[in-house]
Scaffold this motif. Structure first.
Motif, PDB file in Angstrom:
ATOM      1  N   VAL A 250       0.859  -1.191   0.000  1.00  0.00           N
ATOM      2  CA  VAL A 250       0.000   0.000   0.000  1.00  0.00           C
ATOM      3  C   VAL A 250       0.893   1.238   0.000  1.00  0.00           C
ATOM      4  N   LEU A 251       0.717   2.092  -0.998  1.00  0.00           N
ATOM      5  CA  LEU A 251       1.501   3.335  -1.050  1.00  0.00           C
ATOM      6  C   LEU A 251       0.773   4.476  -0.361  1.00  0.00           C
ATOM      7  N   LEU A 252      -0.529   4.587  -0.611  1.00  0.00           N
ATOM      8  CA  LEU A 252      -1.325   5.659  -0.002  1.00  0.00           C
ATOM      9  C   LEU A 252      -2.527   5.019   0.675  1.00  0.00           C
ATOM     10  N   SER A 253      -2.599   5.166   1.971  1.00  0.00           N
ATOM     11  CA  SER A 253      -3.724   4.569   2.693  1.00  0.00           C
ATOM     12  C   SER A 253      -4.994   5.369   2.398  1.00  0.00           C
ATOM     13  N   SER A 254      -6.102   4.708   2.605  1.00  0.00           N
ATOM     14  CA  SER A 254      -7.388   5.350   2.413  1.00  0.00           C
ATOM     15  C   SER A 254      -7.509   6.591   3.308  1.00  0.00           C
ATOM     16  N   GLU A 255      -7.022   6.469   4.537  1.00  0.00           N
ATOM     17  CA  GLU A 255      -7.120   7.584   5.494  1.00  0.00           C
ATOM     18  C   GLU A 255      -6.273   8.765   5.025  1.00  0.00           C
ATOM     19  N   ALA A 256      -5.053   8.479   4.552  1.00  0.00           N
ATOM     20  CA  ALA A 256      -4.171   9.566   4.091  1.00  0.00           C
ATOM     21  C   ALA A 256      -4.788  10.273   2.882  1.00  0.00           C
ATOM     22  N   ILE A 257      -5.384   9.496   1.989  1.00  0.00           N
ATOM     23  CA  ILE A 257      -6.023  10.085   0.805  1.00  0.00           C
ATOM     24  C   ILE A 257      -7.166  11.006   1.245  1.00  0.00           C
ATOM     25  N   GLN A 258      -8.003  10.508   2.144  1.00  0.00           N
ATOM     26  CA  GLN A 258      -9.174  11.295   2.564  1.00  0.00           C
ATOM     27  C   GLN A 258      -8.746  12.567   3.296  1.00  0.00           C
ATOM     28  N   ARG A 259      -7.680  12.474   4.086  1.00  0.00           N
ATOM     29  CA  ARG A 259      -7.183  13.665   4.808  1.00  0.00           C
ATOM     30  C   ARG A 259      -6.743  14.739   3.838  1.00  0.00           C
ATOM     31  N   LYS A 260      -5.957  14.332   2.829  1.00  0.00           N
ATOM     32  CA  LYS A 260      -5.429  15.291   1.863  1.00  0.00           C
ATOM     33  C   LYS A 260      -6.561  15.878   1.015  1.00  0.00           C
ATOM     34  N   ILE A 261      -7.535  15.052   0.701  1.00  0.00           N
ATOM     35  CA  ILE A 261      -8.666  15.534  -0.093  1.00  0.00           C
ATOM     36  C   ILE A 261      -9.439  16.610   0.679  1.00  0.00           C
ATOM     37  N   ALA A 262      -9.631  16.380   1.971  1.00  0.00           N
ATOM     38  CA  ALA A 262     -10.354  17.362   2.786  1.00  0.00           C
ATOM     39  C   ALA A 262      -9.588  18.692   2.804  1.00  0.00           C
ATOM     40  N   GLU A 263      -8.260  18.629   2.964  1.00  0.00           N
ATOM     41  CA  GLU A 263      -7.430  19.847   2.959  1.00  0.00           C
ATOM     42  C   GLU A 263      -7.531  20.556   1.620  1.00  0.00           C
ATOM     43  N   THR A 264      -7.423  19.773   0.546  1.00  0.00           N
ATOM     44  CA  THR A 264      -7.444  20.366  -0.798  1.00  0.00           C
ATOM     45  C   THR A 264      -8.808  20.990  -1.090  1.00  0.00           C
ATOM     46  N   GLY A 265      -9.865  20.314  -0.628  1.00  0.00           N
ATOM     47  CA  GLY A 265     -11.210  20.847  -0.821  1.00  0.00           C
ATOM     48  C   GLY A 265     -11.366  22.204  -0.151  1.00  0.00           C
ATOM     49  N   GLU A 266     -10.804  22.323   1.046  1.00  0.00           N
ATOM     50  CA  GLU A 266     -10.863  23.610   1.763  1.00  0.00           C
ATOM     51  C   GLU A 266     -10.137  24.694   0.985  1.00  0.00           C
ATOM     52  N   ARG A 267      -8.955  24.312   0.475  1.00  0.00           N
ATOM     53  CA  ARG A 267      -8.157  25.284  -0.287  1.00  0.00           C
ATOM     54  C   ARG A 267      -8.891  25.724  -1.552  1.00  0.00           C
ATOM     55  N   LEU A 268      -9.504  24.764  -2.218  1.00  0.00           N
ATOM     56  CA  LEU A 268     -10.235  25.084  -3.452  1.00  0.00           C
ATOM     57  C   LEU A 268     -11.447  25.971  -3.138  1.00  0.00           C
ATOM     58  N   THR A 269     -12.106  25.689  -2.014  1.00  0.00           N
ATOM     59  CA  THR A 269     -13.269  26.489  -1.621  1.00  0.00           C
ATOM     60  C   THR A 269     -12.855  27.958  -1.436  1.00  0.00           C
ATOM     61  N   GLU A 270     -11.672  28.161  -0.844  1.00  0.00           N
ATOM     62  CA  GLU A 270     -11.179  29.540  -0.665  1.00  0.00           C
ATOM     63  C   GLU A 270     -10.753  30.149  -1.996  1.00  0.00           C
ATOM     64  N   ASP A 271      -9.983  29.388  -2.767  1.00  0.00           N
ATOM     65  CA  ASP A 271      -9.423  29.933  -4.015  1.00  0.00           C
ATOM     66  C   ASP A 271     -10.512  30.289  -5.033  1.00  0.00           C
ATOM     67  N   TYR A 272     -11.613  29.542  -5.029  1.00  0.00           N
ATOM     68  CA  TYR A 272     -12.661  29.776  -6.025  1.00  0.00           C
ATOM     69  C   TYR A 272     -13.888  30.473  -5.411  1.00  0.00           C
ATOM     70  N   ALA A 273     -13.708  31.074  -4.235  1.00  0.00           N
ATOM     71  CA  ALA A 273     -14.850  31.738  -3.572  1.00  0.00           C
ATOM     72  C   ALA A 273     -15.473  32.769  -4.511  1.00  0.00           C
ATOM     73  N   GLY A 274     -16.787  32.774  -4.576  1.00  0.00           N
ATOM     74  CA  GLY A 274     -17.490  33.749  -5.428  1.00  0.00           C
ATOM     75  C   GLY A 274     -17.588  33.323  -6.879  1.00  0.00           C
ATOM     76  N   LYS A 275     -17.017  32.162  -7.216  1.00  0.00           N
ATOM     77  CA  LYS A 275     -17.059  31.679  -8.607  1.00  0.00           C
ATOM     78  C   LYS A 275     -17.850  30.375  -8.663  1.00  0.00           C
ATOM     79  N   ASP A 276     -18.260  30.005  -9.857  1.00  0.00           N
ATOM     80  CA  ASP A 276     -18.925  28.698  -9.994  1.00  0.00           C
ATOM     81  C   ASP A 276     -18.114  27.839 -10.965  1.00  0.00           C
ATOM     82  N   PRO A 277     -17.052  27.226 -10.443  1.00  0.00           N
ATOM     83  CA  PRO A 277     -16.137  26.466 -11.310  1.00  0.00           C
ATOM     84  C   PRO A 277     -16.769  25.213 -11.905  1.00  0.00           C
ATOM     85  N   ILE A 278     -16.169  24.769 -12.969  1.00  0.00           N
ATOM     86  CA  ILE A 278     -16.580  23.494 -13.567  1.00  0.00           C
ATOM     87  C   ILE A 278     -15.423  22.508 -13.392  1.00  0.00           C
TER      88      ILE A 278
END
Ligand code: IMP
Length: 211
Positions: free
Chosen positions: A37-65
């Motif tokens: 196993v290179l990337l555990s399910s937990e590690a993937i989910q943690r990073k996804i949550a962080e990235t989602g937060e970052r994307l929410t800030e970076d694209y605030a006020g926009k409706d990205p596709i």
């Protein structure tokens, strides 16, 4: 194969130990094919949550596709999208991949194009893995000609030291060694996509596939 273990990356080691997280019943059948196993399910989910937060800030006020690259990105895109707190739209492209081989041919073919126009839109291209970079480079060139307001890339993984073209990947969740991996959307000969972690296959699996 040795994999460097670093707490921050979520990469798990123990190539020789073969102690794997247990798989639930629907993917149990794959368990003996996985080497490490290179990337555990937990590690993937943690990073996804962080990235989602970052994307929410970076694209605030926009409706990205979000543009997912099929088929490999479908699991990642589904999980990522549920951590982006914005009105999102979704589209998909399908491109030719390795088929039953584990090396890129360098030839990219569009099998399915976008359903929507992206002119003036904020486009986030969602990729499972960047290997040589040829697929991504082709897709970016292609999408740029359609005049989006912005075009960025979110890639779950990038293999280190193998890019054949320079690429600017703004959102990259993991760097992994240059090995063939399966799981979390990625396949070998269309199998293993529903394994919840990213791992390598035992050599017998490749041998059996060609014999
Ligand atoms: P590239 O054009 O060499 O960067 O390859 C990108 C595409 O090849 C990805 O979107 C995947 O579909 C596929 N790919 C690359 N590496 C792997 C791997 O390790 N496992 C499964 N598919 C891979």
């Amino acid at each position: 194969m040795e994999v460097h273990v670093d707490g921050g990356t979520g990469i798990l080691g123990s190539p020789s130990g073969r102690s794997l997280p247990p798989l639930s019943a629907h993917v149990k059948v794959f368990e003996h094919d996985i080497e490490q196993v290179l990337l555990s399910s937990e590690a993937i989910q943690r990073k996804i949550a962080e990235t989602g937060e970052r994307l929410t800030e970076d694209y605030a006020g926009k409706d990205p596709i979000l543009v997912g690259v099929l088929k490999g990105a479908f699991v990642f895109m589904a999980d990522l999208s549920r951590h982006i707190d914005l009105p999102l739209e979704f589209d998909f492209m399908a491109v030719s991949s390795y088929g039953a081989a584990t090396q890129t041919s360098g030839v990219v073919r569009i099998l399915k194009d976008l359903d929507h126009e992206i002119i003036g839109r904020h486009v986030l291209l969602v990729e499972d893995i960047v290997d040589s970079g040829l697929t991504l480079s082709y897709l970016l060139k292609n999408l740029r000609t359609r005049k989006p307001a912005s075009l960025e890339v979110c890639a779950l993984m990038q293999k280190t030291g193998v890019q054949r073209v320079p690429l600017d990947i703004k959102y990259k969740l993991f760097e992994i060694p240059s090995v063939f991996v399966v799981g979390y959307g990625l396949d070998f000969a269309e199998r293993f996509r529903n394994v919840p972690y990213v791992g390598t296959l035992r050599p017998e699996v490749y041998r059996d596939a060609v014999s």
